[in-house]
Each structure stands twice: as C-alpha cells, then as structure tokens.
Design a protein around this motif. Sequence first.
Motif, short mmCIF file in Angstrom:
data_model
loop_
_atom_site.label_atom_id
_atom_site.label_comp_id
_atom_site.label_asym_id
_atom_site.label_seq_id
_atom_site.Cartn_x
_atom_site.Cartn_y
_atom_site.Cartn_z
N CYS A 25 56.66 86.11 -11.07
CA CYS A 25 57.50 85.53 -11.51
C CYS A 25 56.29 84.80 -11.53
CB CYS A 25 58.16 84.53 -10.07
SG CYS A 25 59.04 83.16 -10.48
N GLU A 27 56.75 81.34 -13.25
CA GLU A 27 57.02 79.89 -13.11
C GLU A 27 57.35 79.24 -11.22
OE1 GLU A 27 56.64 77.77 -15.11
OE2 GLU A 27 55.62 79.11 -16.64
N CYS A 28 56.96 80.37 -10.33
CA CYS A 28 57.66 80.14 -9.42
C CYS A 28 56.74 79.35 -8.31
CB CYS A 28 57.72 81.18 -8.02
SG CYS A 28 59.25 82.45 -9.24
N VAL A 30 55.87 76.10 -6.05
CA VAL A 30 56.59 75.23 -5.24
C VAL A 30 56.17 73.51 -5.07
CG1 VAL A 30 56.73 75.42 -2.11
CG2 VAL A 30 56.41 77.26 -3.40
N LYS A 143 51.09 78.32 -6.84
CA LYS A 143 51.62 79.62 -6.95
C LYS A 143 50.73 80.59 -6.27
CE LYS A 143 51.92 80.27 -11.40
NZ LYS A 143 52.39 81.07 -13.10
#
Length: 255
Positions: A25, A27-28, A30, A143
């Motif tokens: 992923c 673009e994950c 936080v 991330k």
Amino acid sequence: MALSLLCPLVATFLFMQTLSADTSCTECFVQSRAAYYPNSQENGTDVGACGFGSFGATVNGGDVSAASNNLYRNGIGCGACYQVRCINNAYCSDNGVSVVITDQGSSDNTNFILSQRAFGGMALNTDTAAALLALGVVDIQYKRVSCNYPNKNITVEIDESSSNPHFLAFVIWFQQGSRDITAVQLCETQNFVCKLLDRNHGAVWTANSPPSGPLSLRMLFSAEEGEEAWVVPANNIPQDWKAGQTYDLGIQVDQ
C-alpha cells in the motif's frame, strides 16, 4: 555438510516465495504528531531502549526516532523504518524523512520523537528547518517503509554482558526490508540442535548456556498480514565469539 548448505538456500527460497505474495500500500499514511529530542545532539541517542548503543545514534545517517508504545511493541518495532512527513506546507517537504526506530518514548500525543537531524529533514530547506525546529511539535503523516542499507549485510553485535560459553546476548544490526524479526533460534552447526532465544529488551536477544561450537542463527521474519518465514544467514557466529565483537551474517533481506 550438504544439509548445512541446503538449509539457508531452502529458507531463503521459501522466504522469497512468501514475499512474492505480498501486496503493498503506497498511500497508507497515518495521521499523528512528532517532536524531537530537545537536549540531544543532532543525531540520535546512544542509550536508546532498543539496546543498539552507539550504533543507534548514527545508523541511517542519524535519521532515527523513539517510538510510542504502539509502534515500539515491546521491542518488536526496534529497527523498523518509517516515512515521516509534516503537513505544514510553509515548512514541510512532500517526502519528509525516512527514520529507523532505535528508542521508546512519546510526548504530547506523539508517535515519534525524532533526532534533531531527522526533524529538520522534514523541512523544505535549511531555512525552513530552523523554523520547523522552533515549533517543537508538529502534525505529521507516517507509514511503514522498507529499510535499505546499501552494501550492508545483517550483522550481530555481541553485548558486553556476554561471557563465552555461559551467557550470550546480542543485538541485530541492519535489519532490512519491511518485516519484523519476531523470533530467533541459535543452532549448533554440527548437530543442528537449536535453542529458542529470549528477547531480553528492545532488540537484544539472550541465551543462557548457548550451544557450543560455531553458531548458526535462524530468524523469523513476520509481516503485519500474518505471513512468516524463517531465514538462515550464510555466515555463522564463530566458536570463539567475544563480547563487544560484531559478526557479519552474510545475508540481505530486501523485502
């Protein structure tokens, strides 16, 4: 001897098979907050909770960080890498900085307490770095990313508390890829009798009455999705291992 040569190859092959099934992923990110060590040198601290010592102050060029409890994870998070970027467009670059977790700590609802070098590294340039440092605490996104140490193999440093052959403690340097080392076995190379080690604290693994002779490590790499694979390094820890020495395990794990 044929078996000892085959085991690393099989383990590495199985590991790469497991890696190929992974999905990433990109673009994950936080949302969180980050601060920096206010009284530190530009680099990190050499007394971090992970047990890296002076290595933890300078690894990754000094771009290191303490992590909150949910990222430190009782030491499992030691050595993990994260992309951290602040979100104030007046000061912050799009890419931010990649940091290695070497310590435990949080302040003012932060997930990261960065070295001064890493905190300033989130800025657009040297001028905005000074302004960013003046803020002290900033909103960020982060991330997990793969650790990358060009031309470096995974290495162990024997802790000064060790005493051959009665007690062995060591810390793992240059943990690569984006997986956690969740278990370590120490194996006697002739009879391949293995002993599961204890995580003493942070990234420090220990064994009372370790096996005799040259020692082979088996490291369990685990992903957040649950996939696990044992990896056997190419090089052994020699029979005459000594406290304070480092030993190159001759393997890189890049995923």
